[in-house]
Design an enzyme around this catalytic site. Sequence first.
Site, PDB file in Angstrom:
ATOM      1  N   HIS A  74       0.831  -1.216   0.000  1.00 33.58           N
ATOM      2  CA  HIS A  74       0.000   0.000   0.000  1.00 33.58           C
ATOM      3  C   HIS A  74       0.860   1.260   0.000  1.00 33.58           C
ATOM      4  CE1 HIS A  74       0.137   1.181   4.326  1.00 33.58           C
ATOM      5  NE2 HIS A  74       0.141  -0.098   4.593  1.00 33.58           N
TER       6      HIS A  74
ATOM      7  N   ASP B  88       6.307   1.005   6.344  1.00 31.96           N
ATOM      8  CA  ASP B  88       4.833   0.862   6.281  1.00 31.96           C
ATOM      9  C   ASP B  88       4.280   1.917   5.354  1.00 31.96           C
ATOM     10  OD1 ASP B  88       2.236   0.108   6.691  1.00 31.96           O
ATOM     11  OD2 ASP B  88       2.091   0.897   8.720  1.00 31.96           O
TER      12      ASP B  88
ATOM     13  N   GLU C  17      -4.849   2.204   2.754  1.00 30.89           N
ATOM     14  CA  GLU C  17      -4.952   1.052   3.668  1.00 30.89           C
ATOM     15  C   GLU C  17      -5.118   1.528   5.100  1.00 30.89           C
ATOM     16  OE1 GLU C  17      -3.895  -1.980   6.481  1.00 30.89           O
ATOM     17  OE2 GLU C  17      -2.929  -0.064   6.206  1.00 30.89           O
ATOM     18  N   GLU C  18      -4.505   2.687   5.399  1.00 28.36           N
ATOM     19  CA  GLU C  18      -4.367   3.073   6.806  1.00 28.36           C
ATOM     20  C   GLU C  18      -5.622   3.680   7.432  1.00 28.36           C
ATOM     21  OE1 GLU C  18      -2.034   2.195   8.604  1.00 28.36           O
ATOM     22  OE2 GLU C  18      -0.182   2.034   7.468  1.00 28.36           O
TER      23      GLU C  18
ATOM     24  N   ASP D  49       2.961  -6.222   3.726  1.00 24.04           N
ATOM     25  CA  ASP D  49       2.631  -5.073   4.580  1.00 24.04           C
ATOM     26  C   ASP D  49       3.031  -5.334   6.032  1.00 24.04           C
ATOM     27  OD1 ASP D  49       1.665  -2.669   5.503  1.00 24.04           O
ATOM     28  OD2 ASP D  49      -0.437  -3.314   5.554  1.00 24.04           O
TER      29      ASP D  49
ATOM     30  N   HIS E 230       4.253   3.592  12.473  1.00 22.53           N
ATOM     31  CA  HIS E 230       3.353   4.730  12.703  1.00 22.53           C
ATOM     32  C   HIS E 230       3.983   5.839  13.533  1.00 22.53           C
ATOM     33  CE1 HIS E 230      -0.550   2.165  11.861  1.00 22.53           C
ATOM     34  NE2 HIS E 230       0.381   2.042  10.935  1.00 22.53           N
TER      35      HIS E 230
HETATM   36 ZN   LIG Z   1       0.716  -0.971   6.425  1.00 22.44          ZN
END
Ligand SMILES: [Zn+2]
Length: 494
Positions: free
Chosen positions: A311, A323, A357-358, A385, A457
Site C-alpha cells: 500500500h 509501512d 490502507e491506513e 505489509d 506509525h
Molecule cells: Zn501498512
Amino acid sequence: MTRSLRYFVCLISLALGVSAHSAAQNPQQKPQAGTSFMAPPQSTAADQQNFPALLLQQLSAIKAAALNDDYAYRELAHLTENIGARPTGSVQARTAAEYVAGELRKLGLDVRLQPVTVPHWVRGAETAALVEYPGMAPDTTQKIILTALGGSGSTPMEGITADVVPVNTFDELAALGRDRVAGKIVLFNEVFDKQKAAGGLAFAAYGEAVRYRAAGPKAAADLGAAAALVRSVGNADYRLPHTGFSFPAGIPAGAVTAEDAELIVHLAAQGRVRMHLTLTPQKLPDETSYNVIADLKGSEHPEQTVIVSGHLDSWDLGTGAIDDGAGVVIAMETAEILQRLHLRPARTLRVIAWMDEETGGSGSKGYSAEYAADFAHYVAAIESDAGAAHPLGFDVKASTAAIDMLRPVQVVLQSIGATVLQPTTYPPGADIAAMSEAGVPAFGVMQDGRTYFNYHHTAADTLDKVVPGELRENAATMAVMAYALANMKEPLPR
Ligand SMILES: [Zn+2]
C-alpha cells in the site's frame, strides 16, 4: 470483530498472525498439517509436472537477479525522500500514485490509475501538559508528548483542561461509569508486550494493545469523556508517540508515549492529575486519489491473474518506508525483473499499489466494487505489509492441497531462508482481504517482526530503517513466488 477492524493493517489480520510468526521462530513448535518448514527431501512426479526444469531455472534466475538488484531500494528512496509522507488524501499520496504509474509504464506495463474517493484528515497543533498533580513545584507544569490519532476530533484552539482518569481495560472503564468519566480525559494504559515482540510474537503484542487505540476513544466518548488518550502501541523506549487509525469518536483522541503514560499513571495513583490538552486536527472534504493497477499480460492465460501488491499511503509522521513503501517497491521490482530477464508470465501479473490502507481501506473497497466479478479467475494475491526486514516466508490462506503444490518454490527460496508457508484462517493482508474471502488463495509476505513496532506509525519510519540487503531478499521472495504462481502448469487450486 467488525468488518472495518480488518483495515488497521497490520491490525487484525497480522495481529492474528501470531502463530505464523511464533512458529517461524520457534523450532520446538510442530508444524501443522499442510505446513512445510523445510524443503522436501525429493520432488514428486506432480512437482515435476507442475514445475518443469525450465521453470525452476527461471525461478533461480529471478532470485539471483533480485539479490543483485537495487531497483526496489532506489524506488523506495524516491517515494520516501523525494515525495515524503503519503497520508491518504494528501497531494503527496496522489503524486506517489502518479509516480508509480509512470515508473511501471516505463517498464512496459499496461497501467491504470483507478480513481477512489478517500478521506482527508490533517494534523493540527498537538501539545499537552500536566497542570496539577501531587507534589508539584509551584507554578510549574510537566510536558506530555503525544500525537493525534487518525480521525481525532479537535479541542478548541486554546485547548481544554480536565482531570485525567487512567484505566487498564474496557471493563475498568465500564466499572467507572458515566459519573466518573464524563468531562474527563480517559487514558487507556494497555502495555505493549515487549517480551512477546522479542520472542517473535510482535504481531500478537500489537493485536492485544491496538484494540484500545482502535476502540478506546469511542468507548470513552460513549460515557461522556472530554477526550481520550491511549498509551502508544509500540515497542521502543525513545519517548516516541505512535499514531494510527481509531474509530471516529467525535472527541479529541491521541496517543501519548509509553513513558508519559507511566508518568500519568504513577501520579494519578497519588492523587488528582489535571491536563491541559490541545489537539486541533481537521477533517477536510473527501478527495479523489488512486490505486495504481499495472498489468504484464499473460501469454497463455491472460484472464488468470496473479496479484503482487503493497500500500502506497502512509501515516504523516514519518515517510512510510517500512509501512508500506517497502511493499509497493518489491511488487514493482517483480515486474522490473521479469521485463529485464525477458520472462513472460503465462498468467497475467498484476502489480497493485493500494491507496488508503491506513484510514479505512477505500482503495481496496473501490477495487472490489469494480473488479469483484473477476475474482473467480484470480489465481493468487500477494501483499507485503509487515515491513522490510528479513523475509521468513509467507502467511497463506489457501487449501492444504494448494500449499503442498508449492514445495518446489520452497526449494528455490531455501537459500534466502524464506521457506515458511504458514496456513492461516484469516486473510493475510488488509487490501487482499476481499479477494481472499471470495476464495482467491492469498499470501502475505512474513517478515521478521521483532523491530517493526519500534518504528511503526512514528516519525522514525524512514528510509534508514530499511536494510538494502533485506529489501533485496524481500523482492526475491515476492518475485519468485509470483512467477511460480503465474507459470506453474496447473493453476493453484482453491
Ligand atoms: Zn501498512
